[in-house]
Design an enzyme around this catalytic site. Structure first.
Site, PDB file in Angstrom:
ATOM      1  N   ARG A  83       0.751  -1.329  -0.042  1.00 47.34           N
ATOM      2  CA  ARG A  83       0.087   0.181  -0.060  1.00 47.34           C
ATOM      3  C   ARG A  83       0.749   1.238  -0.018  1.00 47.34           C
ATOM      4  O   ARG A  83       0.791   2.239  -0.897  1.00 47.34           O
ATOM      5  CB  ARG A  83      -0.908   0.152   1.101  1.00 47.34           C
ATOM      6  CG  ARG A  83      -2.317  -0.817   0.962  1.00 47.34           C
ATOM      7  CD  ARG A  83      -2.702  -1.691   2.148  1.00 47.34           C
ATOM      8  NE  ARG A  83      -1.760  -2.434   2.453  1.00 47.34           N
ATOM      9  CZ  ARG A  83      -2.050  -3.702   1.964  1.00 47.34           C
ATOM     10  NH1 ARG A  83      -2.756  -4.170   1.274  1.00 47.34           N
ATOM     11  NH2 ARG A  83      -0.984  -4.838   2.683  1.00 47.34           N
ATOM     12  N   THR A  84       1.629   1.432   0.875  1.00 46.23           N
ATOM     13  CA  THR A  84       2.485   2.611   0.945  1.00 46.23           C
ATOM     14  C   THR A  84       3.553   2.939  -0.179  1.00 46.23           C
ATOM     15  O   THR A  84       3.478   3.832  -1.020  1.00 46.23           O
ATOM     16  CB  THR A  84       3.506   2.639   2.065  1.00 46.23           C
ATOM     17  OG1 THR A  84       2.809   2.336   3.329  1.00 46.23           O
ATOM     18  CG2 THR A  84       4.148   3.914   2.331  1.00 46.23           C
ATOM     19  N   LYS A 113      25.677  -5.758  -0.845  1.00 44.65           N
ATOM     20  CA  LYS A 113      26.950  -5.998  -1.012  1.00 44.65           C
ATOM     21  C   LYS A 113      27.986  -5.381  -0.061  1.00 44.65           C
ATOM     22  O   LYS A 113      29.002  -5.332  -0.214  1.00 44.65           O
ATOM     23  CB  LYS A 113      27.265  -5.398  -2.464  1.00 44.65           C
ATOM     24  CG  LYS A 113      26.519  -5.997  -3.676  1.00 44.65           C
ATOM     25  CD  LYS A 113      27.042  -5.308  -4.866  1.00 44.65           C
ATOM     26  CE  LYS A 113      25.809  -5.786  -5.938  1.00 44.65           C
ATOM     27  NZ  LYS A 113      26.066  -5.010  -7.380  1.00 44.65           N
ATOM     28  N   ARG A 134      11.582   3.363   3.023  1.00 46.82           N
ATOM     29  CA  ARG A 134      11.203   2.576   4.418  1.00 46.82           C
ATOM     30  C   ARG A 134      12.396   1.875   4.763  1.00 46.82           C
ATOM     31  O   ARG A 134      13.025   1.211   4.053  1.00 46.82           O
ATOM     32  CB  ARG A 134       9.908   1.834   4.020  1.00 46.82           C
ATOM     33  CG  ARG A 134       9.330   0.594   4.996  1.00 46.82           C
ATOM     34  CD  ARG A 134       8.327  -0.092   4.851  1.00 46.82           C
ATOM     35  NE  ARG A 134       7.061   0.963   4.994  1.00 46.82           N
ATOM     36  CZ  ARG A 134       5.734   0.286   4.988  1.00 46.82           C
ATOM     37  NH1 ARG A 134       5.557  -0.796   4.637  1.00 46.82           N
ATOM     38  NH2 ARG A 134       5.059   1.248   5.224  1.00 46.82           N
ATOM     39  N   HIS A 171       5.310   6.295  11.241  1.00 48.74           N
ATOM     40  CA  HIS A 171       4.869   6.258  10.186  1.00 48.74           C
ATOM     41  C   HIS A 171       4.011   7.530   9.582  1.00 48.74           C
ATOM     42  O   HIS A 171       2.988   7.568   9.874  1.00 48.74           O
ATOM     43  CB  HIS A 171       4.033   5.016   9.707  1.00 48.74           C
ATOM     44  CG  HIS A 171       3.813   4.449   8.523  1.00 48.74           C
ATOM     45  ND1 HIS A 171       4.157   5.324   7.366  1.00 48.74           N
ATOM     46  CD2 HIS A 171       3.478   3.570   7.807  1.00 48.74           C
ATOM     47  CE1 HIS A 171       3.756   4.816   6.256  1.00 48.74           C
ATOM     48  NE2 HIS A 171       3.284   3.511   6.578  1.00 48.74           N
TER      49      HIS A 171
END
Length: 354
Positions: A83-84, A113, A134, A171
């Site tokens: 969703r985000t 890496k 995120r 959030h």
């Protein structure tokens, strides 16, 4: 762009004390990292823009695609998201901007890496105007903002960071769309009883939402926090809410508050945040929203959920029944996320009236 404020010792220890600037009515060029940046006037500005954008989308206003034309958004998601991530990408594309992302996801990126977050964010910043991040670690968004400020002092095209979720911390854009949805349905927070249910310890959405409710300084708001004892809202957030004159009720018994609730915000117990699977199994079914539970709320109450939903919203048959109930507005809530993120992108990148 705000001046970077971080000591060398803080950098080396990763104890980030960076503070993004307050909005103070002007969004342009500012990182969006925490709801702590927002006050009532900022929310009013953003929500007016989101409302205008929604109207323009519904009337097929092609001028929307000019608002971020020529701008590039980088999607940098180190945790799974549907969703985000999709909401931000849809928002940018509807505004006429472009979106770039790591091919095949970040698990194939340079960080796997051995590259650290600061270098990855700065590399991404070299290619974009805004980075949506995120990350599973608390403080990652602050770290990204700090290093982008260092980068911006040396390159021609400055880049801003927007948090798409910061571990179990915050959030902010989810909270913005949540409170916008409440206003859209109720027109005010005054005299509201708002109940947050579920995993209030790990739930970054409820952390940000509780703070935004406090910062709006509405009259006679009551905040009810329903959770098991070991999943209670962090004490510092509860103290902040109370410091703004909001009445706070903490309980593990939903029946104490459900009949008087105007806004009920349901959350899942986050299995991925538990180190011990047995602890999760013991607690996962403590609060389950079903049509029978929803029927106990006021006829004009609204039910929100940040999604995805699992067994905390009952069975698939329960979902089908509740989805038809006018009190259940989580899909309207989801659509509002795109409108709010469109408004935020326009304000941060252009600052124009929409």
């Amino acid at each position: 762009m705000a001046d970077a404020k971080l000591s060398t010792s803080a950098v080396s220890s990763h104890a980030f004390s960076y503070q993004p600037p307050a909005i103070n009515g002007d969004f342009v060029g500012k990182h969006i990292i925490s709801v702590d940046q927002f006050k009532r006037q900022d929310l009013d500005i953003l929500f007016d823009a989101a409302t205008s954008i929604r109207k323009r989308i519904r009337t097929h206003d092609r001028g929307l695609t000019e608002l971020c034309a020529g701008k590039v958004m980088a999607s940098l998601f180190f945790e799974a998201s549907t969703r985000t991530d999709m909401s931000f990408q849809a928002a940018m594309r509807r505004l006429g901007g472009d979106v770039i992302a790591v091919s095949n996801g970040v698990r194939f990126s340079s960080m796997y890496k051995g590259e650290n977050l600061s270098d990855t964010v700065r590399a991404t910043g070299c290619y974009s105007d805004v980075v949506v991040l995120r990350h599973p670690e608390i403080g990652s968004s602050y770290e990204a903002a700090y290093y982008l400020d260092l980068l911006n002092a040396r390159i021609d095209n400055p880049t801003v960071a927007i948090s798409g979720g910061d571990g179990i911390g915050e959030h902010p854009t989810q909270a913005l769309l949540d409170i916008f949805t409440v206003f859209d349905q109720k027109q005010s927070l005054d005299n509201m009883t708002i109940t947050l249910v579920g995993d209030l310890l790990h739930g970054r959405t409820v952390h940000s939402l509780a703070k935004l409710i406090a910062y709006y300084d509405a009259a006679d708001v009551r905040l009810c926090l329903v959770s098991p004892e070991n999943l209670r809202m962090p004490a510092d957030i509860t103290a902040l809410v109370r410091s703004h004159g909001i009445s706070v009720c903490e309980t593990d018994d939903l029946q104490e508050v459900i009949a008087d609730t105007d806004v009920i915000y349901w959350t899942r117990v986050q299995e991925e945040r538990f180190a011990d699977a047995a602890d999760y199994e013991r607690i996962k079914d403590r609060y389950v929203m079903t049509p029978q539970v929803l029927a106990q709320t006021k006829p004009d109450a609204i039910l929100l959920h940040p999604l995805p939903r699992k067994h905390e919203m009952g069975t698939r048959d329960d979902h089908d029944i509740m989805d038809l109930d006018k009190r259940a507005i989580y899909f309207e809530q989801m659509e509002n996320g795109m409108f709010v993120r469109m408004a935020l992108l326009v304000k941060v990148l252009r600052g124009v009236y929409v």
